[in-house]
Every structure is written in C-alpha cells, then in structure tokens.
Write an enzyme that holds these catalytic residues in place. Structure first.
Site, PDB file in Angstrom:
ATOM      1  N   ASN A 177       0.855  -1.192   0.000  1.00 34.47           N
ATOM      2  CA  ASN A 177       0.000   0.000   0.000  1.00 34.47           C
ATOM      3  C   ASN A 177       0.892   1.244   0.000  1.00 34.47           C
ATOM      4  O   ASN A 177       2.097   1.134   0.196  1.00 34.47           O
ATOM      5  CB  ASN A 177      -0.936  -0.044   1.216  1.00 34.47           C
ATOM      6  CG  ASN A 177      -0.143  -0.145   2.504  1.00 34.47           C
ATOM      7  OD1 ASN A 177       0.553   0.786   2.875  1.00 34.47           O
ATOM      8  ND2 ASN A 177      -0.212  -1.303   3.165  1.00 34.47           N
TER       9      ASN A 177
ATOM     10  N   ASP B 120      -3.407  -6.686   3.856  1.00 29.42           N
ATOM     11  CA  ASP B 120      -4.437  -7.579   4.412  1.00 29.42           C
ATOM     12  C   ASP B 120      -4.301  -9.041   4.021  1.00 29.42           C
ATOM     13  O   ASP B 120      -4.679  -9.924   4.774  1.00 29.42           O
ATOM     14  CB  ASP B 120      -5.815  -7.107   3.947  1.00 29.42           C
ATOM     15  CG  ASP B 120      -6.191  -5.796   4.592  1.00 29.42           C
ATOM     16  OD1 ASP B 120      -5.986  -5.684   5.803  1.00 29.42           O
ATOM     17  OD2 ASP B 120      -6.666  -4.889   3.884  1.00 29.42           O
TER      18      ASP B 120
ATOM     19  N   PRO C  11      -3.008 -12.289   9.697  1.00 26.38           N
ATOM     20  CA  PRO C  11      -3.710 -12.173  10.987  1.00 26.38           C
ATOM     21  C   PRO C  11      -3.795 -10.726  11.457  1.00 26.38           C
ATOM     22  O   PRO C  11      -2.913  -9.926  11.131  1.00 26.38           O
ATOM     23  CB  PRO C  11      -2.846 -12.993  11.958  1.00 26.38           C
ATOM     24  CG  PRO C  11      -1.796 -13.641  11.156  1.00 26.38           C
ATOM     25  CD  PRO C  11      -1.819 -13.119   9.761  1.00 26.38           C
TER      26      PRO C  11
HETATM   27  N1  CTP Z   1      -3.853  -3.948  11.537  1.00 29.36           N
HETATM   28  C1  CTP Z   1      -3.198  -5.027  12.063  1.00 29.36           C
HETATM   29  N2  CTP Z   1      -3.165  -6.203  11.376  1.00 29.36           N
HETATM   30  C2  CTP Z   1      -3.772  -6.340  10.187  1.00 29.36           C
HETATM   31  C3  CTP Z   1      -4.452  -5.236   9.630  1.00 29.36           C
HETATM   32  C4  CTP Z   1      -4.464  -4.048  10.329  1.00 29.36           C
HETATM   33  O1  CTP Z   1      -2.655  -4.924  13.152  1.00 29.36           O
HETATM   34  N3  CTP Z   1      -3.710  -7.485   9.557  1.00 29.36           N
HETATM   35  C5  CTP Z   1      -3.916  -2.697  12.323  1.00 29.36           C
HETATM   36  C6  CTP Z   1      -3.312  -1.462  11.687  1.00 29.36           C
HETATM   37  O2  CTP Z   1      -1.962  -1.303  12.073  1.00 29.36           O
HETATM   38  C7  CTP Z   1      -4.176  -0.339  12.240  1.00 29.36           C
HETATM   39  C8  CTP Z   1      -5.525  -1.001  12.420  1.00 29.36           C
HETATM   40  O3  CTP Z   1      -5.278  -2.410  12.502  1.00 29.36           O
HETATM   41  O4  CTP Z   1      -3.736   0.088  13.494  1.00 29.36           O
HETATM   42  C9  CTP Z   1      -6.520  -0.746  11.333  1.00 29.36           C
HETATM   43  O5  CTP Z   1      -5.943  -1.081  10.089  1.00 29.36           O
HETATM   44  P1  CTP Z   1      -6.805  -1.005   8.757  1.00 29.36           P
HETATM   45  O6  CTP Z   1      -5.930  -1.422   7.611  1.00 29.36           O
HETATM   46  O7  CTP Z   1      -7.479   0.334   8.686  1.00 29.36           O
HETATM   47  O8  CTP Z   1      -7.931  -2.070   9.071  1.00 29.36           O
HETATM   48  P2  CTP Z   1      -8.161  -3.552   8.626  1.00 29.36           P
HETATM   49  O9  CTP Z   1      -8.255  -4.381   9.852  1.00 29.36           O
HETATM   50  O10 CTP Z   1      -7.135  -3.970   7.616  1.00 29.36           O
HETATM   51  O11 CTP Z   1      -9.591  -3.469   7.988  1.00 29.36           O
HETATM   52  P3  CTP Z   1     -10.050  -2.951   6.524  1.00 29.36           P
HETATM   53  O12 CTP Z   1      -8.902  -3.208   5.591  1.00 29.36           O
HETATM   54  O13 CTP Z   1     -11.247  -3.757   6.238  1.00 29.36           O
HETATM   55  O14 CTP Z   1     -10.364  -1.484   6.634  1.00 29.36           O
END
Ligand code: CTP
Length: 418
Positions: free
Chosen positions: A225, A296, A324
């Site tokens: 990203n 993700d 995870p």
């Molecule tokens: N995060 C994490 N582990 C993942 C994904 C995200 O620890 N596998 C953490 C990021 O560091 C951040 C928070 O979760 O502090 C939110 O990350 P974000 O990318 O916005 O959320 P996601 O859980 O990936 O959800 P989505 O992509 O559906 O918005």
C-alpha cells in the site's frame, strides 16, 4: 501517489515564529546555512549570533544573506549607540532559540552561568525555550567535565537537549559526536514550537509500528500500500523528544533517514516478520501505537522463481490467505495495563467504519482519518480525523502537521498509562 511533503504555512508551527540561531565552534556549524534557509522558507523570522570560533568556520555573510538580516558577533555586544544591551534585546526578541552546534566551551559557560560572550550572556538572559544540539570530537564528548555539564543541562527548565549521533566525524574519529542532521533539527524545533520542552514520557518505553508491509508472490511482485511511514515516525520522534525510549518496527519507509535518529529501529518487510518482532517487544512496552499499514492478504505460497507473465493470471487466482489481525492480537496478549492506540485509514463514511473497527479490534484509542481528502492520509505532511476513545468518546482532530498530531495522540495515550 499524491505526496504533499511540505506542510502548508497555515499549519506550520514554525511559520511566523522568531527564531534566534546561536552557533558555536564546531565544524558542524557549516550545516547551519541549510537550517537557516529552511526556516526562512517556512515563514520564520531568523537572527543569527555567532561565537568567534563559529565565525571562523561558517560565513556570517552567507548567514546574513540567508536570514535576510545582519548577523551578530561578539564585537557587536557593546555599542554607545544602543539603548539596551544587545544580548538582552535579542534574548527578549526570540520566541525560540536554536543552539546548534553546541560546543564544549559554550556548554560549559552556560551550565556554569558565565556570560562573557554575546551568545553566552544571551543564553543566560533568554526566557524562550532552547533546542540545544551538541557536536564535538568523541573523546571530548566522553570527557568527565563535558559529560557532567550535559547531565546538568538536562535538568534545565525550557531546554530540549539533542545529544550527538554516532558516525564518522570530521576529525576522522568514528564515534559519538556528530550533530543531529538539519532535517532532524527542524523537526525538533517544530516539536518545541508545538509541544514545548517537557519530557513527560521520561522513563517510559513506547512501541510504535510504521510504514507498509509487503506480501510477495514471487521475487518480483508483491502486494502492499502507499504508506510512507510518516505518521508513525512522527509519533515515534514526538515520544523520543518527550523522553521515551522508543522501539520503532517499520516496513519500507519513504522518509528522511535522519528522522530515525535517537530511536531503536527494527526494519521488517512482511506481516509475518512484523508479527514476530511484536511478539518479542510487546512485554517490555509501557504503551503501543500501531500505525503500520498492514497488507491484508498474502499469497498462500511465496514462489522462489519469477513467474512468466502468461502464468501470472492463474497464480493470482490460486490461493490467498488473510494476514492475521496483529492489533487485535496485541490487545488479546497484553498483560496488565498497556494502553494501545490503533489507526484506521478510511475512505467514504470514515466515522461509522472506524467505530465498527474500534469495537472489533478492542484497542483503547483509535485515530481514524480520511484517505480520500487532500491534505490527509498517505504521503501527506498533515492529517485530520477523529480520535475514538473509551466509552463513546470521539474527539474531532482539526487538520495539523503529523508531528503536532503525534503529540496530541501521545498525550491521549499518556493519560491511560498507569
Ligand atoms: N492492523 C493489524 N493487522 C492487520 C491489519 C491491520 O494490526 N492485519 C492494524 C493497523 O496497524 C491499524 C488497524 O489495525 O492500526 C486498522 O488497520 P486497517 O488497515 O485500517 O484495518 P483492517 O483491519 O485492515 O480493515 P479494513 O482493511 O477492512 O479497513
């Protein structure tokens, strides 16, 4: 990717500030024209004061030209045409003082209350906050007198001391003594202008993650990203300048490397590597800020050899597995009070998605920001959004630079420390 790397003047804590730059005798003085030029471009008003040794190392004419104002030397201190002593006039003029480089001699004079030069008397007279960046030969830095003076300086009110870094010095010694790089001086000065000098995180250990992770399909292709790592690194520097011991676990960064000075950096690439380092560091941390943009999904299998283009479509359709949720795991694994801040980069309806995420992850604070708005999100020097907290707490955060925002988030996290 959009990158607004410069902070707009309207949001810059240094714009419109009166900065007095005191330069003493170390070869690092040659870096000060860069700093003065940057300060002027950011809208600060600058005056330079040089000791005789500094004036032998860096041109007062160059500094006068860059600061758009004459420089001051020892010979200027007393004049029958001046209504008030120059050191008092300048001391009272300044909103902020940048003392860089700080030599052993100027440090000694200051700590022992001696005012026998223009710069030395100005340091005694000023009530403005001072950023003091030391620079000298390794042996001089390690000598008992200098070490004792530096320790004494750390107890001074209104002073933000920035110790030297290690590296190859101009005296050909390899060791500690190199002045902080100009970009770090500017960052620390911005911190002084926006937060101040108080080291309320002294004795605390903060674990911060920053930047993207990458998941590899083969040696030439990955999913990632556009995170540059700036938000996490600014938060890490803010904490370091407030006295914390900081561990920064970071993916590939697109930032000035000098912004990592004074922080223990743990570079990683994939989500699995991030997970492993977090597992190792979590037990020692007093608090955690999870600013990393974790990719993700990852290919179920990482191929050793590069795929032919023709094979790519089939490989992409094959197997992907979720990475995870590391933030949720940190919350589950913590023992005792260990406040945890998460981040949520959202587009569209930021707040309702962020609330759902906050509840799902279980962290204590969550900063949610829009990534589809100019001046916020990936690659931008500023940010804005909402800080969600315990209960239904939701604080709107006005647009501001990522360093001042780091301070705001750190203050909120600090309130949850036991
Ligand atoms: N995060 C994490 N582990 C993942 C994904 C995200 O620890 N596998 C953490 C990021 O560091 C951040 C928070 O979760 O502090 C939110 O990350 P974000 O990318 O916005 O959320 P996601 O859980 O990936 O959800 P989505 O992509 O559906 O918005």
């Amino acid at each position: 990717m959009r990158t607004d790397s410069a902070l707009p003047t309207t949001l810059d804590p240094l714009a419109g500030r009166r900065v007095l730059v005191g330069i003493s005798g170390s070869i690092a003085a040659v870096k000060l024209p860069t700093v003065v030029s940057a300060l002027v471009k950011r809208g600060a008003e600058v005056r330079c004061v040089l000791t005789p040794s500094a004036a032998a190392l860096v041109s007062p004419v160059a500094l006068a030209s860059l600061s758009r104002h004459r420089c001051y030397l020892d010979a200027d201190q007393w004049s029958h045409t001046a209504a008030r002593p120059l050191h008092v006039e300048l001391a009272e003029w300044a909103d902020l003082v940048l003392l860089a480089p700080l030599s052993a001699t100027t440090l000694g004079r200051w700590v022992h209350g001696l005012g026998d030069t223009l710069l030395a008397s100005l340091l005694l007279a000023t009530e403005a906050p001072v950023l003091a960046a030391a620079a000298m030969n390794t042996a001089m830095w390690g000598s008992p007198g200098v070490a004792a003076n530096w320790e004494a300086l750390k107890t001074f009110e209104r002073v933000l001391p920035l110790g030297p870094a290690a590296g190859l010095l101009a005296c050909d010694r390899e060791g500690t003594g190199r002045m902080a790089e100009p970009s770090l001086l500017l960052l620390a000065l911005e911190s002084l202008a926006s937060w101040g000098w108080r080291r309320d995180w002294g004795g605390r250990r903060l674990l911060v993650t920053a930047g993207p992770t990458r998941e590899w399909l083969d040696p030439a292709r990955c999913i990632s990203n556009p995170s540059t790592g700036q938000m996490g690194v600014m938060l890490a520097q803010a904490a370091r300048l407030r006295g914390a011991q900081v561990d920064l676990v970071h993916g590939p960064l697109q930032l000035d490397p000098s912004w990592l000075e004074g922080i223990t950096a743990h570079p990683i690439d994939t989500g699995a590597e991030l997970q492993e380092v977090l597992l190792d560091l979590q037990p020692q941390a007093d608090a955690i800020a999870m600013a990393a943009a974790v990719a993700d999904h990852r290919p179920a299998q990482r191929l050793e050899h590069k795929l032919e283009k023709a094979q790519l479509e089939a490989a992409l359709a094959e197997g992907w597995e979720p990475v995870p949720d590391l933030l949720a795991a940190l919350v589950r694994q913590r023992r005792g009070a260990q406040p945890i801040l998460g981040f949520a980069a959202q587009s569209g309806d930021v707040l309702s998605q962020a609330r759902a995420k906050f509840n799902r992850k279980g962290c204590d604070l969550l900063f949610a920001n829009p990534i589809d708005k100019p001046g916020a999100g990936f690659g931008s020097a500023s940010n804005e959004g909402w800080l969600l907290g315990p209960g239904d707490a939701c604080t709107p955060i006005e647009p501001m630079g990522k360093l001042p925002l780091g301070h705001v988030l750190l203050s909120a996290l600090g309130q949850l420390l036991p």
